[in-house]
Design an enzyme around this catalytic site. Structure first.
Site, short mmCIF file in Angstrom:
data_model
loop_
_atom_site.label_atom_id
_atom_site.label_comp_id
_atom_site.label_asym_id
_atom_site.label_seq_id
_atom_site.Cartn_x
_atom_site.Cartn_y
_atom_site.Cartn_z
N SER A 194 0.83 -1.19 0.00
CA SER A 194 0.00 0.00 0.00
C SER A 194 0.87 1.25 0.00
O SER A 194 1.69 1.45 -0.90
CB SER A 194 -0.97 -0.06 1.17
OG SER A 194 -2.04 0.82 1.00
N ASP A 234 -8.95 -5.44 -5.76
CA ASP A 234 -8.59 -4.38 -4.81
C ASP A 234 -9.41 -3.14 -5.16
O ASP A 234 -9.18 -2.50 -6.20
CB ASP A 234 -7.10 -4.10 -4.90
CG ASP A 234 -6.58 -3.24 -3.76
OD1 ASP A 234 -7.39 -2.50 -3.17
OD2 ASP A 234 -5.37 -3.30 -3.48
N HIS A 245 -7.35 -5.90 -0.98
CA HIS A 245 -6.12 -5.21 -0.58
C HIS A 245 -5.37 -6.08 0.43
O HIS A 245 -5.39 -5.82 1.64
CB HIS A 245 -6.52 -3.87 0.02
CG HIS A 245 -5.44 -2.84 0.09
ND1 HIS A 245 -4.75 -2.39 -1.02
CD2 HIS A 245 -4.92 -2.16 1.16
CE1 HIS A 245 -3.89 -1.48 -0.65
NE2 HIS A 245 -3.95 -1.32 0.67
#
Length: 613
Positions: free
Chosen positions: A185, A290, A318
């Site tokens: 991320s 995601d 995610h």
């Protein structure tokens, strides 16, 4: 004494797995004592004064490295804003320190596994977060510079200190200068950003579910998702008292214009435009479902890279591959870092370029991504609801309803969206790459949004990416990956696939503001009754639509699941002859089909959303 020296040499020599006499090493081995590793913090001067206190900002780099007498070691680095505010990994681990401020807990397994194998692990607090001075700027020069300057310090090109202020200069005499950056991320995003500077010494990056352009995180072809970077900056700065980041946060708010235009703030945070500077190899991982860091990020980054690279694409949302394919991922990381940081000729760079999860826990390797044989195929909607390669004509209209979203568009669109389908396919069709949609649309008001979906119409068992675990379930038992100490164990809870039966799968999405038809840099007023042509992107994917299923293109106005609606929602009419989708397809889609109206009565909604961590 001589015997002792021989024993020490025997302990330290087999840094790599022994093979036949004089054979080249094939893998690093855990021969260093993790419990005795050096744990220290160095504050690196990044040459900025982001918090305006009159002093150059220093960022904290927490280091754990082998203590035994040895030659210099390479570095695995994870630079993050989340070490005190939000945590890392599936178990939200935070850094911890002893009473003297020495680092004790290093989140994630990288230190436990790789330090015994002859690596240093360096976890960097981005400027303005945890123990670093300065301010976060959400992917800008401060964030990227925080990590780049640590790479420079590891290569003798920047100055580090023993304290946040004052202190004595510290050098990285123990470092080879070879650095690999990794992270999920935000962390993986910083790896992308640092690689795009072309900094010497960065040999490889492993971006996991990472952003490649911050514009595409907060905006989409002029449309807005309804949140802005200054909010994220305040979140990550909240646990680091003492600095004043008001000016920096106001600059973020002002630069992220509400109208969705692509301006200077976004250009500064667009790593795709600088992908030509990347020298590091890239091992990329992303979930094709995601809905947080949407998949356009991996697709455009991947396509812009011209380096050695490999990719994993999971059915998850995610999620880190450590939590859906753990043993294989650790093995791949081990070989990847051994090759690019230690120079071991283990062949990891060879073989299939991509590994794709086709069904939960069922993986298929393919020679390339996008798939070999995937060709940009123009699909055209027909006035009777068909979708095929033949030219069409006529018009069709929808009435924008911002209170409705994608699942309603599939199951019961009413007048809010238009649905076009190939009908049942006679053979498998693989969609592999990034789709674009071109519409010629006539708005009935002075503002309009346009959204589109690609949908696999047919039953399947998928990972429940819309669930709380985004496709995984976390158990109570653990397995361990490396060595442990009392303050930093190597054990993590075992996960399994969270699966769900569905009657359709949305495989790609995209959104646009029609007012940006001429330029993303500046929206233009729309005149009701005037036709405008605009091309916008759908998210990157790799998905096989099985024989007997149908591929559908759905076009509507505001997809309320994701974007904000226009000031004046209204009726929008499409010129079907000048509306199409360019879809990267391996396989055959009929030129045109005649099929009964789509029965959506059995369709069950399946989408959801997540946050950035």
């Amino acid at each position: 004494m001589r015997t002792g020296l021989v024993l020490l040499a025997l302990i330290l020599l087999p840094t790599f797995a022994p093979g036949a006499a004089h054979a080249a090493p094939r893998a690093s081995e855990p021969v260093y004592d993790y419990a005795k590793a050096v744990r220290e913090t160095v504050w690196v001067d990044i040459g900025r004064d982001g918090d305006g206190d009159g002093r150059a900002d220093r960022v904290a780099a927490d280091i754990v490295r082998p203590s035994e007498p040895t030659s210099r070691v390479p570095v695995i680095m994870d630079a993050s804003p989340y070490y005190s505010c939000c945590g890392r990994g599936n178990e939200s681990e935070l850094k911890s320190y002893d009473g003297a401020g020495k680092p004790v807990k290093f989140p994630l397994f990288y230190d436990n596994y790789f330090v015994p194998r002859g690596y240093a692990v360096v976890l960097v607090d981005l400027a303005g977060t945890n123990r670093s001075a300065g301010c976060a700027d959400v992917g800008g020069a401060s964030d990227v510079g925080s990590a780049r300057k640590v790479v420079d310090w590891l290569n003798g090109r920047a100055t580090g200190y023993s304290a946040k202020t004052g202190g004595s200069a510290v050098t990285a005499s123990w470092s080879t200068g070879n650095v690999g950056m990794i992270g999920k991320s935000y962390d993986g995003t910083i790896a992308n950003g640092v690689a795009a500077t072309g900094v010497a010494g960065l040999k490889t990056i492993v971006p996991i579910a990472a952003i490649s352009s911050w514009y595409d995180y907060y905006r989409s072809d002029g449309a807005t998702f309804g949140f802005n970077p200054d909010g994220l900056a305040r979140t990550v700065e909240a646990r680091n008292g003492g600095q004043n980041c008001t000016a920096q946060n106001q600059a973020l708010a002002a630069g992220a214009t509400a109208n969705g235009d692509y301006g200077p703030l976004w250009a500064d945070r667009d790593y795709v435009t600088r992908a030509g500077n990347v020298r590091a190899s890239v091992l990329l991982s992303h979930g094709v479902n995601d809905l947080n860091v949407k998949t356009i990020h991996f697709g455009q980054w991947w396509n812009a890279l011209n380096v050695e690279k490999k990719i994993w694409l999971a059915q998850t949302g995610h999620v880190d591959p450590f939590d859906y394919r753990r043993a294989d991922w650790v093995d791949l990381l081990h070989r990847w870092f051994d090759h690019y940081l230690l120079g071991i000729d283990n062949g990891v760079q060879n073989g299939p370029q991509a590994s794709v999860e086709r069904q939960p826990d069922q993986w298929a390797d393919q020679s390339a991504y996008p798939a070999a044989g995937a060709i940009a195929t123009t699909l055209r909607p027909g006035p009777s609801g068909t979708l095929g390669t033949a030219p069409t004509s006529g018009t069709a209209s929808f009435t924008d309803n911002p209170s409705l979203g994608e699942d309603t568009w599939v199951t019961n669109p009413g007048s809010a969206a238009l649905s076009y389908s190939t009908g049942a396919l006679t053979s498998d069709v693989q969609v592999s790459g990034t789709t674009s949609v071109t519409v010629t649309a006539t708005p009935g008001t002075s503002s309009a949004r346009v959204s589109a979906l690609l949908v696999d119409l047919g039953p399947a068992t998928i990972r429940n990416f819309a669930g709380s675990g985004e496709g995984i379930k976390t158990g109570t038992t653990e397995n361990c990956w490396g060595s442990s100490t009392s303050g930093d164990d190597a054990c993590y809870r075992i996960t399994s696939a969270d699966v769900k039966k569905v009657s359709y799968t949305i495989l790609s999405r995209g959104w646009a503001d029609l007012a940006n038809y001429a330029s993303l840099a500046q929206e233009r007023p729309l005149t009701p009754g005037t036709a405008y042509t605009m091309t916008f992107r759908l998210a990157s994917t790799d998905h096989i639509v099985p024989r007997g299923h149908a591929l559908a293109l759905i076009i509507g106005g505001t997809d309320g699941s994701f974007i904000r609606g226009p000031a004046q929602p209204g009726r929008v009419t499409l010129d079907l002859a000048r509306t199409s989708a360019s879809v990267p397809i391996a396989g055959v889609v009929p030129a045109a089909t005649t099929h009964p109206a789509l029965d959506t009565s059995a369709f069950v909604p399946s989408a959801g959303r997540a946050d950035l961590r």
